[in-house]
Design a protein around this motif. Structure first.
Motif, PDB file in Angstrom:
ATOM      1  N   THR A  50      34.605  30.690  32.260  1.00 50.96           N
ATOM      2  CA  THR A  50      35.500  31.504  33.266  1.00 50.96           C
ATOM      3  C   THR A  50      36.715  32.090  32.142  1.00 50.96           C
ATOM      4  O   THR A  50      36.592  31.913  31.031  1.00 50.96           O
ATOM      5  CB  THR A  50      36.130  30.211  33.915  1.00 50.96           C
ATOM      6  N   ASN A  51      37.551  32.683  32.782  1.00 55.43           N
ATOM      7  CA  ASN A  51      38.506  33.385  32.037  1.00 55.43           C
ATOM      8  C   ASN A  51      39.743  33.697  33.014  1.00 55.43           C
ATOM      9  O   ASN A  51      39.606  33.432  34.438  1.00 55.43           O
ATOM     10  CB  ASN A  51      38.268  34.496  31.081  1.00 55.43           C
ATOM     11  N   PRO A  52      40.942  33.948  32.690  1.00 61.02           N
ATOM     12  CA  PRO A  52      42.132  34.166  33.518  1.00 61.02           C
ATOM     13  C   PRO A  52      41.713  35.334  34.397  1.00 61.02           C
ATOM     14  O   PRO A  52      42.223  35.332  35.864  1.00 61.02           O
ATOM     15  CB  PRO A  52      43.264  34.504  32.529  1.00 61.02           C
ATOM     16  N   THR A  53      40.910  36.518  34.017  1.00 59.71           N
ATOM     17  CA  THR A  53      40.459  37.323  34.933  1.00 59.71           C
ATOM     18  C   THR A  53      39.822  36.751  35.846  1.00 59.71           C
ATOM     19  O   THR A  53      40.031  37.113  37.411  1.00 59.71           O
ATOM     20  CB  THR A  53      39.760  38.495  34.074  1.00 59.71           C
ATOM     21  N   ILE A  54      38.787  36.083  35.833  1.00 62.92           N
ATOM     22  CA  ILE A  54      37.891  35.356  36.721  1.00 62.92           C
ATOM     23  C   ILE A  54      38.678  34.523  37.799  1.00 62.92           C
ATOM     24  O   ILE A  54      38.437  34.930  39.045  1.00 62.92           O
ATOM     25  CB  ILE A  54      36.724  34.725  36.264  1.00 62.92           C
ATOM     26  N   PHE A  55      39.682  33.852  37.251  1.00 61.77           N
ATOM     27  CA  PHE A  55      40.387  32.994  38.432  1.00 61.77           C
ATOM     28  C   PHE A  55      41.374  33.928  39.057  1.00 61.77           C
ATOM     29  O   PHE A  55      41.576  33.706  40.290  1.00 61.77           O
ATOM     30  CB  PHE A  55      41.075  32.067  37.611  1.00 61.77           C
ATOM     31  N   PRO A 118      46.248  32.258  27.427  1.00 61.32           N
ATOM     32  CA  PRO A 118      46.200  33.143  26.413  1.00 61.32           C
ATOM     33  C   PRO A 118      47.495  33.556  25.603  1.00 61.32           C
ATOM     34  O   PRO A 118      47.745  33.977  24.496  1.00 61.32           O
ATOM     35  CB  PRO A 118      45.727  34.282  26.962  1.00 61.32           C
ATOM     36  N   ARG A 119      48.448  33.100  26.242  1.00 64.23           N
ATOM     37  CA  ARG A 119      49.906  33.754  25.566  1.00 64.23           C
ATOM     38  C   ARG A 119      49.961  32.594  24.652  1.00 64.23           C
ATOM     39  O   ARG A 119      51.156  32.943  23.658  1.00 64.23           O
ATOM     40  CB  ARG A 119      50.984  33.163  26.862  1.00 64.23           C
ATOM     41  N   GLU A 348      40.201  42.742  19.541  1.00 64.65           N
ATOM     42  CA  GLU A 348      40.745  41.464  19.500  1.00 64.65           C
ATOM     43  C   GLU A 348      42.233  41.431  19.992  1.00 64.65           C
ATOM     44  O   GLU A 348      42.561  40.899  21.098  1.00 64.65           O
ATOM     45  CB  GLU A 348      41.020  40.656  18.221  1.00 64.65           C
ATOM     46  N   ALA A 349      42.977  42.505  19.344  1.00 66.62           N
ATOM     47  CA  ALA A 349      44.323  42.725  19.883  1.00 66.62           C
ATOM     48  C   ALA A 349      44.428  43.160  21.421  1.00 66.62           C
ATOM     49  O   ALA A 349      45.006  42.672  22.275  1.00 66.62           O
ATOM     50  CB  ALA A 349      45.208  43.649  19.178  1.00 66.62           C
ATOM     51  N   GLU A 350      43.489  44.038  21.828  1.00 64.02           N
ATOM     52  CA  GLU A 350      43.436  44.576  23.203  1.00 64.02           C
ATOM     53  C   GLU A 350      42.975  43.390  24.131  1.00 64.02           C
ATOM     54  O   GLU A 350      43.552  43.326  25.212  1.00 64.02           O
ATOM     55  CB  GLU A 350      42.518  45.720  23.440  1.00 64.02           C
ATOM     56  N   ALA A 351      42.021  42.520  23.695  1.00 64.30           N
ATOM     57  CA  ALA A 351      41.364  41.419  24.486  1.00 64.30           C
ATOM     58  C   ALA A 351      42.422  40.646  24.769  1.00 64.30           C
ATOM     59  O   ALA A 351      42.676  39.887  26.082  1.00 64.30           O
ATOM     60  CB  ALA A 351      40.196  40.972  23.818  1.00 64.30           C
ATOM     61  N   ILE A 352      43.371  40.207  23.758  1.00 65.05           N
ATOM     62  CA  ILE A 352      44.637  39.240  24.188  1.00 65.05           C
ATOM     63  C   ILE A 352      45.460  39.707  24.897  1.00 65.05           C
ATOM     64  O   ILE A 352      45.966  38.997  25.917  1.00 65.05           O
ATOM     65  CB  ILE A 352      45.117  38.936  22.438  1.00 65.05           C
ATOM     66  N   ARG A 353      45.739  40.926  24.906  1.00 67.45           N
ATOM     67  CA  ARG A 353      46.956  41.571  25.762  1.00 67.45           C
ATOM     68  C   ARG A 353      46.084  41.569  27.165  1.00 67.45           C
ATOM     69  O   ARG A 353      46.741  41.139  28.112  1.00 67.45           O
ATOM     70  CB  ARG A 353      47.110  43.180  25.478  1.00 67.45           C
ATOM     71  N   LYS A 354      44.965  41.917  27.450  1.00 69.28           N
ATOM     72  CA  LYS A 354      44.231  41.871  28.690  1.00 69.28           C
ATOM     73  C   LYS A 354      44.231  40.529  29.388  1.00 69.28           C
ATOM     74  O   LYS A 354      44.460  40.632  30.669  1.00 69.28           O
ATOM     75  CB  LYS A 354      42.921  42.551  28.620  1.00 69.28           C
ATOM     76  N   PHE A 355      43.972  39.682  28.634  1.00 70.59           N
ATOM     77  CA  PHE A 355      43.824  38.178  29.003  1.00 70.59           C
ATOM     78  C   PHE A 355      45.308  37.737  29.475  1.00 70.59           C
ATOM     79  O   PHE A 355      45.660  36.974  30.265  1.00 70.59           O
ATOM     80  CB  PHE A 355      43.336  37.308  28.205  1.00 70.59           C
ATOM     81  N   GLU A 356      46.494  38.181  28.494  1.00 70.01           N
ATOM     82  CA  GLU A 356      47.729  37.674  28.979  1.00 70.01           C
ATOM     83  C   GLU A 356      48.137  38.505  30.107  1.00 70.01           C
ATOM     84  O   GLU A 356      48.773  37.510  31.046  1.00 70.01           O
ATOM     85  CB  GLU A 356      48.936  38.231  27.864  1.00 70.01           C
TER      86      GLU A 356
END
Length: 384
Positions: A50-55, A118-119, A348-356
């Motif tokens: 899971t990840n924040p996007t999924i929830f 992720p923050r 990596e930087a983009e992925a962190i931003r997206k999950f935030e």
């Protein structure tokens, strides 16, 4: 058709080749309808990520969470606490569904992952504190706590493993970072062993992201437009992942690992993440078909899972012996001016931003749900 009579699919072949099939999705509706249990029975699913996007997506659809939102609103639970209550409950229930898989696999599979906020990705201490909290609250041995493989996350990963917490290390894009992740795992196991912990139940996977690499590099190749550039389209991600597997083989065949294995430790399996194809010009099962090798996990969105079941082309091991060929792809990219390390750092930087951003969306969705539930409660009470 009974389970025993169902037709063999490419997922069966994939599983027989030693690849653990995991589902990259979870929702309360999937749990309540028995869909997850069905996929475990009919589609070889032996784990869930899971990840924040999924929830955020799950909470924005249907009414499966309305009852819990009403209870949380009535109790005056704040939004962030409510998010943890909801996600922990889903992961705990999914872990119970897959507990038979966990037991039958000797604690290897049957795992369900929940990600830390992720923050916190740049705060090792806060990440480790939340990993401990989530592990305690889920209270299931077949859970995984997902920790991003940022530079700051490495210390939290090592600390969590040392505490006996099973970890899904996520957002790995580069070979250099992947080696540091494996180092953190081994160091964590050594600390756990020194503390007298039983290493056998401690599990870990290293989630190496695949399709996003091609999604970032292919447009650069298209912009170059040369024959050499065109020839490299769709090759970077698979080459990068295959080189990651070669690094895994190197580390987990060395003397340091042998000593830990003798004490009961499990290897940290590579997990192919981001396996849904982003470019429709490619076969929709490409990031499954081309990354078959024993001892890895492939976590798939449902669309990819069903596509593999329907028309996947599993031809046996497609990774072993490809190190030289894969290194040549990376060198050819360098030859046309594309440094993959620069690309993976940006990813990596983009992925962190997206999950935030997804976490913020999740908070907003839950906040709105709590407000609606509180409003409905007030209306009903006024009418009584």
């Amino acid at each position: 058709m009974t389970d025993t009579a169902r037709a063999t699919t490419a997922l069966d072949t994939l599983s027989a080749a030693g690849v653990a099939v995991w589902l990259d999705d979870l929702s309360r509706e999937r749990l309540r309808t028995g869909n997850l249990a069905d996929l475990a029975r009919t589609h070889r699913v032996v784990g869930v990520t899971t990840n924040p996007t999924i929830f955020a997506s799950a909470l924005s659809k249907g009414n499966a969470y309305d009852e819990q939102l009403a209870e949380l609103a009535a109790a005056g639970v704040e939004t962030e606490a409510a998010v943890l209550d909801i996600t922990v409950d889903d992961v705990r229930e999914a872990a119970d569904v897959l507990r038979p898989v966990y037991d039958e696999s000797g604690t290897v599979d049957g795992r369900v992952s929940l990600e830390v906020d992720p923050r916190l990705a740049k705060d090792a201490d806060a990440t480790l504190a939340q990993a401990r909290e989530l592990w305690s609250r889920i209270d299931r041995p077949n859970a995984f706590i997902k920790i991003p493989a940022t530079e700051d996350g490495l210390a939290a990963i090592e600390g969590a493993i040392a505490d006996g917490i099973s970890v899904n290390v996520t957002l790995i894009f580069s070979l250099e970072r992947y080696r540091k992740v494996m180092e953190a795992y081994l160091s964590g196991l050594e600390k756990a062993l020194a503390a007298g912990r039983d290493l056998a139940p401690i599990g870990s996977v290293a989630s190496f992201f695949v399709s996003r690499v091609d999604a970032a590099i292919d447009p650069k190749l298209d912009e170059l437009g040369t024959p050499e550039a065109k020839e490299l389209r769709g090759k970077a991600a698979i080459a990068n992942a295959r080189l990651a597997y070669a690094a895994y083989e190197e580390i987990f065949s060395g003397e340091r690992w042998a000593g830990l294995a003798a004490s009961g430790a499990q290897p940290q399996r590579p997990l192919w993440a981001s396996t849904g194809v982003k470019d429709k010009a490619y076969p929709d099962t490409m990031y499954v078909d081309e990354l078959v090798v024993t001892g890895v996990v492939n976590t798939m969105p449902e669309a990819t899972l069903l596509a593999v079941a329907d028309h996947g082309q599993i031809r046996g091991d497609s990774v072993s012996g490809t190190e030289q060929e894969s290194a040549a792809v990376i060198e050819a990219l360098r030859g046309v001016g594309i440094e993959i390390d620069d690309v993976t750092e940006a990813l990596e930087a983009e992925a962190i931003r997206k999950f935030e951003a997804s976490w913020t969306e999740l908070l907003e969705t839950v906040s709105d749900g709590l407000a609606r539930a509180a409003g409905n409660g007030s209306t009903e009470e006024a009418g009584q």
